[in-house]
Motif scaffolding. Structure first.
Motif, PDB file in Angstrom:
ATOM      1  N   THR A   1       0.845  -1.184   0.000  1.00  0.00           N
ATOM      2  CA  THR A   1       0.000   0.000   0.000  1.00  0.00           C
ATOM      3  C   THR A   1       0.885   1.242   0.000  1.00  0.00           C
ATOM      4  O   THR A   1       1.788   1.378   0.831  1.00  0.00           O
ATOM      5  CB  THR A   1      -0.916   0.024   1.242  1.00  0.00           C
ATOM      6  OG1 THR A   1      -1.743  -1.135   1.228  1.00  0.00           O
ATOM      7  CG2 THR A   1      -1.796   1.269   1.233  1.00  0.00           C
TER       8      THR A   1
ATOM      9  N   THR B   1      -9.352   4.461  -2.714  1.00  0.00           N
ATOM     10  CA  THR B   1      -8.285   3.499  -2.997  1.00  0.00           C
ATOM     11  C   THR B   1      -8.245   3.191  -4.486  1.00  0.00           C
ATOM     12  O   THR B   1      -9.279   2.911  -5.092  1.00  0.00           O
ATOM     13  CB  THR B   1      -8.496   2.190  -2.216  1.00  0.00           C
ATOM     14  OG1 THR B   1      -8.442   2.458  -0.816  1.00  0.00           O
ATOM     15  CG2 THR B   1      -7.412   1.169  -2.562  1.00  0.00           C
TER      16      THR B   1
ATOM     17  N   ASN C   1      -1.528   7.524   1.041  1.00  0.00           N
ATOM     18  CA  ASN C   1      -2.111   7.686   2.369  1.00  0.00           C
ATOM     19  C   ASN C   1      -2.790   6.390   2.801  1.00  0.00           C
ATOM     20  O   ASN C   1      -3.789   5.991   2.202  1.00  0.00           O
ATOM     21  CB  ASN C   1      -3.133   8.827   2.339  1.00  0.00           C
ATOM     22  CG  ASN C   1      -3.689   9.160   3.706  1.00  0.00           C
ATOM     23  OD1 ASN C   1      -3.598   8.370   4.634  1.00  0.00           O
ATOM     24  ND2 ASN C   1      -4.271  10.332   3.843  1.00  0.00           N
ATOM     25  N   PRO C   2      -2.278   5.704   3.830  1.00  0.00           N
ATOM     26  CA  PRO C   2      -2.878   4.431   4.245  1.00  0.00           C
ATOM     27  C   PRO C   2      -4.309   4.585   4.734  1.00  0.00           C
ATOM     28  O   PRO C   2      -5.067   3.607   4.764  1.00  0.00           O
ATOM     29  CB  PRO C   2      -1.954   3.952   5.371  1.00  0.00           C
ATOM     30  CG  PRO C   2      -1.286   5.187   5.871  1.00  0.00           C
ATOM     31  CD  PRO C   2      -1.132   6.083   4.679  1.00  0.00           C
TER      32      PRO C   2
ATOM     33  N   ARG D   1      -5.108   6.435  -1.585  1.00  0.00           N
ATOM     34  CA  ARG D   1      -4.456   5.201  -1.140  1.00  0.00           C
ATOM     35  C   ARG D   1      -4.275   4.319  -2.375  1.00  0.00           C
ATOM     36  O   ARG D   1      -5.224   4.109  -3.134  1.00  0.00           O
ATOM     37  CB  ARG D   1      -5.341   4.515  -0.104  1.00  0.00           C
ATOM     38  CG  ARG D   1      -4.807   3.219   0.485  1.00  0.00           C
ATOM     39  CD  ARG D   1      -5.744   2.755   1.609  1.00  0.00           C
ATOM     40  NE  ARG D   1      -5.353   1.465   2.112  1.00  0.00           N
ATOM     41  CZ  ARG D   1      -5.824   0.303   1.643  1.00  0.00           C
ATOM     42  NH1 ARG D   1      -6.711   0.296   0.655  1.00  0.00           N
ATOM     43  NH2 ARG D   1      -5.422  -0.852   2.159  1.00  0.00           N
TER      44      ARG D   1
END
Length: 254
Positions: free
Chosen positions: A88, A97, A91-92, A127
């Motif tokens: 990943t 996503t 930005n986690p 993400r």
């Protein structure tokens, strides 16, 4: 948008006679909605309409495919967006996503690398999940195995990003020897890489990606999942950004 022929609309608003009424001379009742004759008329009009407007068939097929993809994405949400087997970036905790399936020997993936880095830079709330999809050669598979092993010893993703960029942007074909050389260059634990490549976790990660790609109907790289939509090909930053915006706010521009 699907257009409805006015003659179809007219038939669809007709009401069946009430139960107490005498049987219609046009046919017997087929339950609530339409008589047998009305059903026959509707079927004939619809058939003629699609013969005259074949593009409507393609439009319906596209809608059906989009609905199927949404269902597949929903059913595989955990593996697609939150699998511990894959890297990943960005930005986690991002609000959108983007999942990218790629092959280290894919020329279009090399072009898409800059797109991904630009999107991460311009979208602090994005993400990104990377999934190996080695489809082009044995070298692609071997390079993917090395990449997964590199990711296993780098939970922050920083070393993996360095490895990913160097291998994907380098000249020539990616294979095991070249992938190992890049892994050594970025400071990976080489003994552990060889051990992990022989273990079950690397194989399981690649099998998971393959099964997801197959379920989504992906046959080439790069391919993406953004929100509830699939995007196939190196379509460029602008189109990917529009899909990200749509997932974020429902519009191509937020």
């Amino acid at each position: 948008m699907i257009r409805t022929d006015p003659s179809i609309q007219k038939l669809l608003v007709q009401q069946v006679p009430p139960p107490a009424a005498a049987p219609s001379s046009q046919g017997t009742s087929q339950g609530p909605g339409f008589t047998q004759q009305q059903r026959s008329d509707i079927e004939s009009i619809i058939r003629d309409y699609f013969i005259k407007n074949p593009e409507m068939i393609e439009e319906l097929q596209a809608l059906a495919q989009a609905e199927k993809l949404k269902r597949v994405i929903t059913e595989n949400k955990q593996a697609l967006f939150h699998s511990p087997s894959h890297v990943t970036l960005g930005n986690p905790n991002g609000d959108v996503t983007m999942v990218e399936f790629f092959d280290y020997n894919c020329g279009f993936c090399k072009r898409a690398l800059d797109d991904m880095m630009t999107l991460i830079k311009n979208n602090p709330n994005l993400r990104v999940v990377l999934k190996e999809m080695p489809v082009l050669s044995q070298g692609s598979l071997d390079a993917a195995m090395v990449a997964v092993a590199v990711a296993m010893q780098d939970k922050t993703g920083k070393r993996y990003v360095d490895f990913h960029q160097k291998l994907l942007s380098g000249r020539g074909q990616a294979d095991k020897a070249r992938a190992l050389a890049v892994a050594r260059e970025v400071g990976a634990d080489m003994a552990r890489i060889e051990k992990d490549m022989a273990g079950p976790q690397v194989k399981a990660a690649l099998q998971e990606s393959h099964q997801l790609a197959e379920a989504l109907g992906f046959q080439g790289t790069p391919s993406y999942v953004i929100g509830n939509e699939a995007v196939v090909g190196a379509v460029g930053v602008a189109e990917l950004q529009a899909k990200i915006n749509k997932a974020r706010c429902g519009k191509a521009s937020c």
